[in-house]
Scaffold this active site. Structure first.
Site, PDB file in Angstrom:
ATOM      1  N   TYR A 151       0.824  -1.211   0.000  1.00 53.49           N
ATOM      2  CA  TYR A 151       0.000   0.000   0.000  1.00 53.49           C
ATOM      3  C   TYR A 151       0.863   1.268   0.000  1.00 53.49           C
ATOM      4  O   TYR A 151       0.521   2.252  -0.656  1.00 53.49           O
ATOM      5  CB  TYR A 151      -1.001  -0.003   1.179  1.00 53.49           C
ATOM      6  N   ASN A 163     -12.317   2.557  -7.660  1.00 52.21           N
ATOM      7  CA  ASN A 163     -10.922   2.971  -7.483  1.00 52.21           C
ATOM      8  C   ASN A 163     -10.687   3.559  -6.090  1.00 52.21           C
ATOM      9  O   ASN A 163     -11.540   4.272  -5.564  1.00 52.21           O
ATOM     10  CB  ASN A 163     -10.535   3.995  -8.551  1.00 52.21           C
ATOM     11  N   VAL A 164      -9.513   3.261  -5.562  1.00 46.20           N
ATOM     12  CA  VAL A 164      -9.167   3.769  -4.237  1.00 46.20           C
ATOM     13  C   VAL A 164      -8.133   4.893  -4.352  1.00 46.20           C
ATOM     14  O   VAL A 164      -7.578   5.342  -3.369  1.00 46.20           O
ATOM     15  CB  VAL A 164      -8.627   2.626  -3.332  1.00 46.20           C
ATOM     16  N   ASP A 165      -7.883   5.345  -5.598  1.00 44.47           N
ATOM     17  CA  ASP A 165      -6.797   6.303  -5.830  1.00 44.47           C
ATOM     18  C   ASP A 165      -7.165   7.766  -5.561  1.00 44.47           C
ATOM     19  O   ASP A 165      -6.297   8.631  -5.537  1.00 44.47           O
ATOM     20  CB  ASP A 165      -6.236   6.158  -7.258  1.00 44.47           C
ATOM     21  N   HIS A 197     -14.858   0.918  -2.795  1.00 47.11           N
ATOM     22  CA  HIS A 197     -13.792   0.063  -2.251  1.00 47.11           C
ATOM     23  C   HIS A 197     -12.885   0.824  -1.283  1.00 47.11           C
ATOM     24  O   HIS A 197     -11.831   0.327  -0.906  1.00 47.11           O
ATOM     25  CB  HIS A 197     -12.955  -0.544  -3.389  1.00 47.11           C
ATOM     26  N   CYS A 230      -2.825   4.280  16.571  1.00 44.18           N
ATOM     27  CA  CYS A 230      -4.032   5.075  16.319  1.00 44.18           C
ATOM     28  C   CYS A 230      -3.957   6.339  17.179  1.00 44.18           C
ATOM     29  O   CYS A 230      -3.659   6.253  18.375  1.00 44.18           O
ATOM     30  CB  CYS A 230      -5.252   4.241  16.707  1.00 44.18           C
ATOM     31  N   ASN A 258     -14.319   1.047 -22.909  1.00 45.70           N
ATOM     32  CA  ASN A 258     -13.191   0.205 -22.541  1.00 45.70           C
ATOM     33  C   ASN A 258     -12.271   0.074 -23.753  1.00 45.70           C
ATOM     34  O   ASN A 258     -12.741   0.145 -24.885  1.00 45.70           O
ATOM     35  CB  ASN A 258     -13.678  -1.180 -22.090  1.00 45.70           C
ATOM     36  N   ALA A 294     -10.490   5.882 -22.202  1.00 42.95           N
ATOM     37  CA  ALA A 294     -11.453   6.720 -21.488  1.00 42.95           C
ATOM     38  C   ALA A 294     -11.110   8.207 -21.650  1.00 42.95           C
ATOM     39  O   ALA A 294     -12.002   9.042 -21.799  1.00 42.95           O
ATOM     40  CB  ALA A 294     -11.467   6.343 -20.015  1.00 42.95           C
TER      41      ALA A 294
HETATM   42  P1  OAD Z   1      -9.019  -4.224 -13.825  1.00 41.91           P
HETATM   43  O1  OAD Z   1      -7.538  -4.049 -13.808  1.00 41.91           O
HETATM   44  O2  OAD Z   1      -9.570  -5.589 -13.547  1.00 41.91           O
HETATM   45  O3  OAD Z   1      -9.607  -3.789 -15.249  1.00 41.91           O
HETATM   46  C1  OAD Z   1      -9.219  -2.605 -15.878  1.00 41.91           C
HETATM   47  C2  OAD Z   1     -10.047  -2.459 -17.149  1.00 41.91           C
HETATM   48  O4  OAD Z   1      -9.762  -1.201 -17.740  1.00 41.91           O
HETATM   49  C3  OAD Z   1      -9.769  -3.521 -18.223  1.00 41.91           C
HETATM   50  O5  OAD Z   1     -11.013  -4.011 -18.706  1.00 41.91           O
HETATM   51  C4  OAD Z   1      -9.024  -2.754 -19.322  1.00 41.91           C
HETATM   52  O6  OAD Z   1      -9.334  -3.256 -20.614  1.00 41.91           O
HETATM   53  C5  OAD Z   1      -9.590  -1.353 -19.138  1.00 41.91           C
HETATM   54  N1  OAD Z   1      -8.703  -0.250 -19.569  1.00 41.91           N
HETATM   55  C6  OAD Z   1      -7.349  -0.148 -19.474  1.00 41.91           C
HETATM   56  N2  OAD Z   1      -6.918   1.052 -19.874  1.00 41.91           N
HETATM   57  C7  OAD Z   1      -8.023   1.756 -20.233  1.00 41.91           C
HETATM   58  C8  OAD Z   1      -8.239   3.084 -20.734  1.00 41.91           C
HETATM   59  N3  OAD Z   1      -7.237   3.941 -20.935  1.00 41.91           N
HETATM   60  N4  OAD Z   1      -9.513   3.467 -20.982  1.00 41.91           N
HETATM   61  C9  OAD Z   1     -10.560   2.617 -20.783  1.00 41.91           C
HETATM   62  N5  OAD Z   1     -10.412   1.347 -20.317  1.00 41.91           N
HETATM   63  C10 OAD Z   1      -9.165   0.936 -20.035  1.00 41.91           C
HETATM   64  O7  OAD Z   1      -9.616  -3.128 -12.832  1.00 41.91           O
HETATM   65  P2  OAD Z   1     -11.048  -3.073 -12.123  1.00 41.91           P
HETATM   66  O8  OAD Z   1     -12.109  -3.620 -13.015  1.00 41.91           O
HETATM   67  O9  OAD Z   1     -11.219  -1.703 -11.609  1.00 41.91           O
HETATM   68  O10 OAD Z   1     -10.661  -4.336  -5.924  1.00 41.91           O
HETATM   69  O11 OAD Z   1     -10.832  -4.071 -10.903  1.00 41.91           O
HETATM   70  C11 OAD Z   1     -11.881  -4.233  -9.995  1.00 41.91           C
HETATM   71  C12 OAD Z   1     -11.362  -4.424  -8.600  1.00 41.91           C
HETATM   72  O12 OAD Z   1     -10.428  -5.512  -8.575  1.00 41.91           O
HETATM   73  C13 OAD Z   1     -10.563  -3.271  -8.042  1.00 41.91           C
HETATM   74  O13 OAD Z   1     -11.351  -2.253  -7.501  1.00 41.91           O
HETATM   75  C14 OAD Z   1      -9.772  -3.951  -6.975  1.00 41.91           C
HETATM   76  C15 OAD Z   1      -9.274  -5.086  -7.792  1.00 41.91           C
HETATM   77  O14 OAD Z   1      -8.698  -6.120  -7.186  1.00 41.91           O
HETATM   78  C16 OAD Z   1     -10.243  -4.406  -4.657  1.00 41.91           C
HETATM   79  O15 OAD Z   1      -9.117  -4.095  -4.339  1.00 41.91           O
HETATM   80  C17 OAD Z   1     -11.284  -4.882  -3.704  1.00 41.91           C
END
Ligand code: OAD
Length: 250
Positions: A68, A103-105, A120, A147, A214, A232
């Site tokens: 992290y 996103n957590v960013d 998240h 803490c 996507n 995006a």
């Molecule tokens: P992923 O890394 O699984 O997916 C990212 C998606 O973004 C993929 O489908 C890519 O094709 C797409 N992508 C990449 N670059 C892009 C761009 N410039 N424009 C548009 N699309 C693009 O990420 P998440 O789906 O967010 O959870 O993952 C879901 C969760 O899994 C996260 O929140 C996290 C992770 O483990 C936890 O930590 C609980």
């Protein structure tokens, strides 16, 4: 981007009475934040699923905090991109839309989207494992950091890990919206992690439209879906411009 699909998507957004927006790691990719499932999604050969769990933290809190701290330092150098700013515009145009991110960013907030639901959690917040107090910590954290409220250890990242539940109030807000939504705009998520992966399914089930942005084309084909393939940071500003022209806003 093909004009017909953009036009169709903008029309759908303009007509929707109730809307949900959902973003994933892909929306921050152009800011330099690595996605989870891309080729650069690994840290020292660990997958997110190996580190983002309560079991991993119980086994080796120092390792999880190292991961992290690395992510916090990386994100601290990143700025919101054109997609994040386009979402702020969307929020002005579509005040009835609920904005949700996995996103957590914190980049949606950094762009000026104040009312986003970070389902998240957030990288820069800690939660005390003893008293539950939340604190903002931008600096590195180790398992020894106490803490400030109760003096307890360890602090953990205030994020939702695999195997943990999304806070019930957050989920209720989302499902209340989903139960009336006639469209959902999904940006930059692989749709592999539930419950977020089920939101589009729910909108489809109720006969609504799923608009997806996507870089990769989706696995399944659903007749009512509108798929806008591309980055995006390129597609979202185009969609906003199209929506403005439909709503006749200069
Ligand atoms: P992923 O890394 O699984 O997916 C990212 C998606 O973004 C993929 O489908 C890519 O094709 C797409 N992508 C990449 N670059 C892009 C761009 N410039 N424009 C548009 N699309 C693009 O990420 P998440 O789906 O967010 O959870 O993952 C879901 C969760 O899994 C996260 O929140 C996290 C992770 O483990 C936890 O930590 C609980």
């Amino acid at each position: 981007m093909e004009n017909a699909s953009l036009n169709e998507a903008a029309k759908c957004l303009a007509a929707a009475q109730q809307l949900l927006f959902l973003s994933g790691a892909g929306i921050s990719a152009e800011s330099g934040v690595p996605t989870f499932r891309g080729k650069d999604g690994l840290w020292r050969n660990y997958r997110a699923e190996d580190l983002a769990t309560p079991e991993a933290f119980a086994r080796n809190p120092a390792l999880v905090w190292e991961w992290y701290n690395w992510r916090k330092a990386l994100v601290a150098q990143c700025q919101p991109n054109a997609a994040h700013f386009a979402v702020v515009e969307l929020a002005k145009l579509l005040p009835h839309c609920l904005f949700v991110t996995q996103n957590v960013d914190g980049l949606h907030r950094a762009a000026g989207l104040d009312n986003v639901l970070e389902m998240h959690g957030n990288l820069y917040r800690t939660r005390c494992t003893v008293c539950g107090a939340l604190e903002e910590k931008r600096e590195d954290v180790t398992p020894e950091v106490r803490c400030t409220h109760c003096g307890g250890v360890p602090l953990r990242p205030d994020v939702v890990w695999f195997g943990e539940a999304i806070p019930p109030t957050t989920l209720k807000t989302i499902y209340d919206k989903l139960s009336v939504a006639d469209a959902i705009l999904v940006v930059g998520t692989s749709g592999t992690v539930y419950p977020a992966a089920g939101f589009a399914v729910e909108v489809r089930r109720r006969g609504g439209t799923v608009i997806e942005i996507n870089t990769e084309s989706p696995h399944g084909h659903y007749p009512r879906d509108i798929f806008l393939q591309g980055k995006a940071g390129t597609v979202l500003p185009q969609l906003v411009a199209q929506l403005k022209s439909q709503l006749q806003i200069a």
